[in-house]
Design a protein around this motif. Sequence first.
Motif, PDB file in Angstrom:
ATOM      1  N   LEU A   1       3.338  -1.348 -10.475  1.00 31.64           N
ATOM      2  CA  LEU A   1       2.285  -0.418 -10.869  1.00 31.64           C
ATOM      3  C   LEU A   1       0.948  -0.819 -10.259  1.00 31.64           C
ATOM      4  O   LEU A   1       0.180   0.025  -9.788  1.00 31.64           O
ATOM      5  CB  LEU A   1       2.177  -0.364 -12.393  1.00 31.64           C
ATOM      6  CG  LEU A   1       3.333   0.341 -13.119  1.00 31.64           C
ATOM      7  CD1 LEU A   1       3.169   0.203 -14.613  1.00 31.64           C
ATOM      8  CD2 LEU A   1       3.391   1.800 -12.737  1.00 31.64           C
TER       9      LEU A   1
ATOM     10  N   ALA B   1       0.979   0.019  -6.621  1.00 29.84           N
ATOM     11  CA  ALA B   1       0.902   1.464  -6.420  1.00 29.84           C
ATOM     12  C   ALA B   1      -0.527   1.944  -6.612  1.00 29.84           C
ATOM     13  O   ALA B   1      -1.032   2.776  -5.832  1.00 29.84           O
ATOM     14  CB  ALA B   1       1.844   2.181  -7.383  1.00 29.84           C
ATOM     15  N   SER B   2      -1.204   1.407  -7.642  1.00 29.55           N
ATOM     16  CA  SER B   2      -2.595   1.856  -7.802  1.00 29.55           C
ATOM     17  C   SER B   2      -3.450   1.385  -6.640  1.00 29.55           C
ATOM     18  O   SER B   2      -4.385   2.083  -6.228  1.00 29.55           O
ATOM     19  CB  SER B   2      -3.209   1.416  -9.128  1.00 29.55           C
ATOM     20  OG  SER B   2      -2.439   0.472  -9.764  1.00 29.55           O
TER      21      SER B   2
ATOM     22  N   ALA C   1      -2.987   3.847  -4.006  1.00 31.46           N
ATOM     23  CA  ALA C   1      -3.628   5.110  -4.377  1.00 31.46           C
ATOM     24  C   ALA C   1      -5.124   5.028  -4.126  1.00 31.46           C
ATOM     25  O   ALA C   1      -5.735   5.966  -3.596  1.00 31.46           O
ATOM     26  CB  ALA C   1      -3.340   5.420  -5.846  1.00 31.46           C
TER      27      ALA C   1
ATOM     28  N   VAL D   1      10.957  -0.371  -5.992  1.00 35.55           N
ATOM     29  CA  VAL D   1      11.239   0.999  -6.436  1.00 35.55           C
ATOM     30  C   VAL D   1       9.983   1.614  -7.041  1.00 35.55           C
ATOM     31  O   VAL D   1       9.601   2.744  -6.709  1.00 35.55           O
ATOM     32  CB  VAL D   1      12.385   1.017  -7.475  1.00 35.55           C
ATOM     33  CG1 VAL D   1      12.492   2.390  -8.117  1.00 35.55           C
ATOM     34  CG2 VAL D   1      13.702   0.652  -6.831  1.00 35.55           C
TER      35      VAL D   1
ATOM     36  N   SER E   1       8.126   4.752  -5.247  1.00 35.79           N
ATOM     37  CA  SER E   1       8.156   6.079  -5.858  1.00 35.79           C
ATOM     38  C   SER E   1       6.748   6.546  -6.196  1.00 35.79           C
ATOM     39  O   SER E   1       6.351   7.664  -5.845  1.00 35.79           O
ATOM     40  CB  SER E   1       9.002   6.059  -7.131  1.00 35.79           C
ATOM     41  OG  SER E   1      10.297   5.660  -6.827  1.00 35.79           O
ATOM     42  N   ILE E   2       5.990   5.685  -6.893  1.00 40.38           N
ATOM     43  CA  ILE E   2       4.677   6.147  -7.356  1.00 40.38           C
ATOM     44  C   ILE E   2       3.724   6.345  -6.183  1.00 40.38           C
ATOM     45  O   ILE E   2       2.972   7.314  -6.131  1.00 40.38           O
ATOM     46  CB  ILE E   2       4.123   5.175  -8.403  1.00 40.38           C
ATOM     47  CG1 ILE E   2       5.051   5.244  -9.610  1.00 40.38           C
ATOM     48  CG2 ILE E   2       2.698   5.533  -8.788  1.00 40.38           C
ATOM     49  CD1 ILE E   2       4.643   4.456 -10.769  1.00 40.38           C
TER      50      ILE E   2
ATOM     51  N   SER F   1       4.546   7.228  -3.202  1.00 39.84           N
ATOM     52  CA  SER F   1       4.853   8.453  -2.458  1.00 39.84           C
ATOM     53  C   SER F   1       4.367   9.681  -3.206  1.00 39.84           C
ATOM     54  O   SER F   1       3.896  10.631  -2.585  1.00 39.84           O
ATOM     55  CB  SER F   1       6.339   8.541  -2.128  1.00 39.84           C
ATOM     56  OG  SER F   1       7.083   8.601  -3.292  1.00 39.84           O
ATOM     57  N   ILE F   2       4.464   9.656  -4.546  1.00 39.86           N
ATOM     58  CA  ILE F   2       3.945  10.798  -5.307  1.00 39.86           C
ATOM     59  C   ILE F   2       2.428  10.897  -5.124  1.00 39.86           C
ATOM     60  O   ILE F   2       1.884  11.959  -4.796  1.00 39.86           O
ATOM     61  CB  ILE F   2       4.277  10.650  -6.806  1.00 39.86           C
ATOM     62  CG1 ILE F   2       5.788  10.667  -7.018  1.00 39.86           C
ATOM     63  CG2 ILE F   2       3.620  11.758  -7.610  1.00 39.86           C
ATOM     64  CD1 ILE F   2       6.182  10.236  -8.403  1.00 39.86           C
ATOM     65  N   ALA F   3       1.760   9.751  -5.321  1.00 37.54           N
ATOM     66  CA  ALA F   3       0.297   9.758  -5.235  1.00 37.54           C
ATOM     67  C   ALA F   3      -0.150  10.210  -3.851  1.00 37.54           C
ATOM     68  O   ALA F   3      -1.047  11.053  -3.718  1.00 37.54           O
ATOM     69  CB  ALA F   3      -0.242   8.372  -5.558  1.00 37.54           C
TER      70      ALA F   3
END
Lengths: 139, 781
Positions: free
Chosen positions: A40, A43-44, A47, A121, A125-126, A128-130
């Motif tokens: 997480l 991912a941030s 982002a 993972v 995933s996150i 790619s969404i962001a």
Amino acid sequence: MRTLIFRTIAPYLTSLMVLFSIFVLLRGHNDPGGGFIGGLIAASAFAIYGIACGVSPVRRALYFHPMAISGFGLLLAALAGWLSIFFQVPFMTGLWTKISVLGLPVDISTVMFFDIGVYLVVVGSITSIALALEEREHG
Amino acid sequence: MTADGQWMTFLALMLPFAAAAIAPFLTGLFRHNAAWVLAIAPALIFLHFTGFLGSVAGGETISGGYAWIPSLGVDFSWYIDGLSLTFALLISGIGTLIVLYAGGYLKGHEHQGRFFSFILMFMGSMLGLVVADSFLTLFVFWELTSITSFLLIGFDHSREASRRAALQALVVTGLGGLSLLAGLLVISAATGETSMSGLLAAGSALREAPLYMAALLLILGGAFTKSAQFPFHFWLPNAMEAPTPVSAYLHSATMVKAGVYLLMRLNPVLGDTAAWETILPVFGGTTLIVGTLLALRQTDLKLMLAYTTVASLGLLVMLTGFGSEKAVEAAVLYLVAHSMFKGALFMVAGLVDHESGTRDVTKLGGLRAEMPVTFGAAVLAACSMGGLPLFFGFLAKEEIYAALGFADGWTAIFTLVAIIGNGLMFAIGFAVALKPFLGPKVKTPKHAHEGPVLLWLGPVVLGTLGLVSALVSGLSHYFVSSPMSSAVAGETVSVTISTVPHVGLPLVLSVITVALGVAFFMTIGRGRAAMAAVLNAIGWGPDKGFDQVMRGLTRTSYRITGVVQDGKLDHYMTVTFVAVAAALLIPMVLFGELPSMPSIPAMPFYEWVVLLIGVIGLGAVIYARDRLTAIVSLGIQGFAVALLFMLMGAPDLSFTQFMVETLSVVILALVMTRLRLSPTDHRPTREKIGDVVVSGLCGTALGLMLLKVTQVPFNGELSEFFAQNSRVIAHGRNIVNVIIVDFRGTDTLGEIAVVMITGLAILALVRIRAAKPADTATKEG
């Protein structure tokens, strides 16, 4: 959002956060942390980088498509579980061994690879969404 | 039997699949000559199974297998007696010839390798089906034959007719497969047996079980669809869309006999009851007559043969239904004879089509000079089909009449049915074998000449075999007919019929049949016209009915989807949340499990402050004027909760909560800009009230549930186990992490798979919108 200060600071912030996420990932087994939280954080980080400098630099920096990273993570986690097949123990049994890195003893285990898989993972995933959402915003 | 032999049999069962795997590569290397190499596989299997002939003829059975899923008591096992051995020999023997034939027939076809692959896979499935012992093995292979048949019928997938035929065969036999599965489950529930050998050993246990009727009907559902009994016969003629090797192999010699095989296999335990002896002959007899009459109508060589196959299957079912010793012998003899002559005739039809460019019997004639070998094979096969003396078909027909006789009114009816059916089949068999070859020469689309050896080898071998096996009837009975009849009858039976005609009722009936056949043959043109008129008058048939049912199904599901999935996100959300609230509240209220009023906990003041911050955050969400503020305020509430986790001593949880809150605020904000939502909320008051009620109910329900959960006594067994063992077993001090990656690692594996799939789905959704031209207008961020 794309102020000069933010844009200047974002790469450093992102690198620091990614570094920190790896630290969190690896300490997870004994102290608060682990693959999920680490993922997480990373991912941030991506982002933030994306919001500050646009999506294409992030994609370039990641080199692989984030979803591919996610897929690799899932594969890694599954393989870490399957490894137990060669030791005649049930699926997902944690296997441990000690190796020496630069003269220091380091515990290494399938559990750790599994956790790295979880991390990848979540990051993949996150991110790619962001990124997909940001891409449209910045067109 | 020895472990070595067991290993060999397993290998023989798997060999077709191995051959299927390498077939495309071999075809890439050797082109159509790959057939010579690939035919080695079925030939080896054939040889392997001939090794059992001696011991099976001596009354032994061979069984073997491996534990498949020991925890569920499921085995992969096989059981070879006279019945399965004969089938295995037919499948591998004819299979060898078919592979060779396909080599010539599809020569130069760009997907010939794929075809070899499919047909070998089918061979493996069929082989597995007939030797299967455990019910599950049987069912798996049964379904595999349906699937491979689907692939083969639809081989020429660019034509709509063949796609439709493939789908139709799959739907009909697939439904039958479900019925079979249910039947097998009922049988094992009724008798406690999970294998054929066990069931056969249990004797009449099944007949006396109260569930007998259910089991019988379900099994018949499987067998009748697979073996194309009226009114499920329509898929078989349509399956003629497949290339001819498929028609010859699957839809005459082997797969369609799977239903008959099942009935024969279960005859000792299901048969010998009034229901069995009524349903089977009636359906079989009807199929026989309907099949032959419909065959009469056709002019296409393959379709003529297809309908006679339907008729033959009806005859087999009818005979199996009679269940007397003679009837069983007759069924066995006819089954073997039919596999040989029908396989040969189909190959002849394909050969004629291949060489002349047409298979319309009215546009063919005078090919005897150009194709003498084919002609010879066709005549041999037709003689067997017509049941002329000296041929194997003659033995079968004599036995049929001996079994039926004129004992009483019931058998007399079926004798009559058999005579008419056999007479018509005689006429059609010779029409296929003679019309294209005799008479004046007719101009065909292609200039016909004898086909290559790959093509004529199969029909010649099968046609000759129909003669030779009858001439050495003693040997064929000893090794094949008697053991198979014994297996079907469930007691030792010895077949004695020979080609020497014995004067008696059967011979008289045979003569009548032949005379009738010749008469039909002479007037086949008029018969065809009459049948065409009758069918046109009826107009509607099961084939059309199938289309109507399928159309109805798609239309109904389209309507249901339209109602259930209306594509409005707010409807989905409302339904989901109402369901959540109902699922939580209704049981609590119904069973009087509402929590008691909790006492105010003694918390230090800073914890109260954090709680207050959370409440303020919520208030801000409700009163926020624009959406962005609402999203951020939701974050405040989340952070407050995370802080509380931290204070209560759950750093991992709190850590994760912080990250999740941050990311959800970011992603929600991004989604908002992405969807171009207006910054403020424009819902009318009416809608707002409804949403408030739903969210209020949901919140109350969740709150009550959490209160209730904390009020029931807490079982600390698991927590203690984890606390004690986390360091010792899993070498980790962080219990939460150890649970995630080690103790409950498999759960986590599932969860991360879900995370990834969700990610993919979201990505796809985002992409779909991006593809719309209206949305591609860019906006300065």
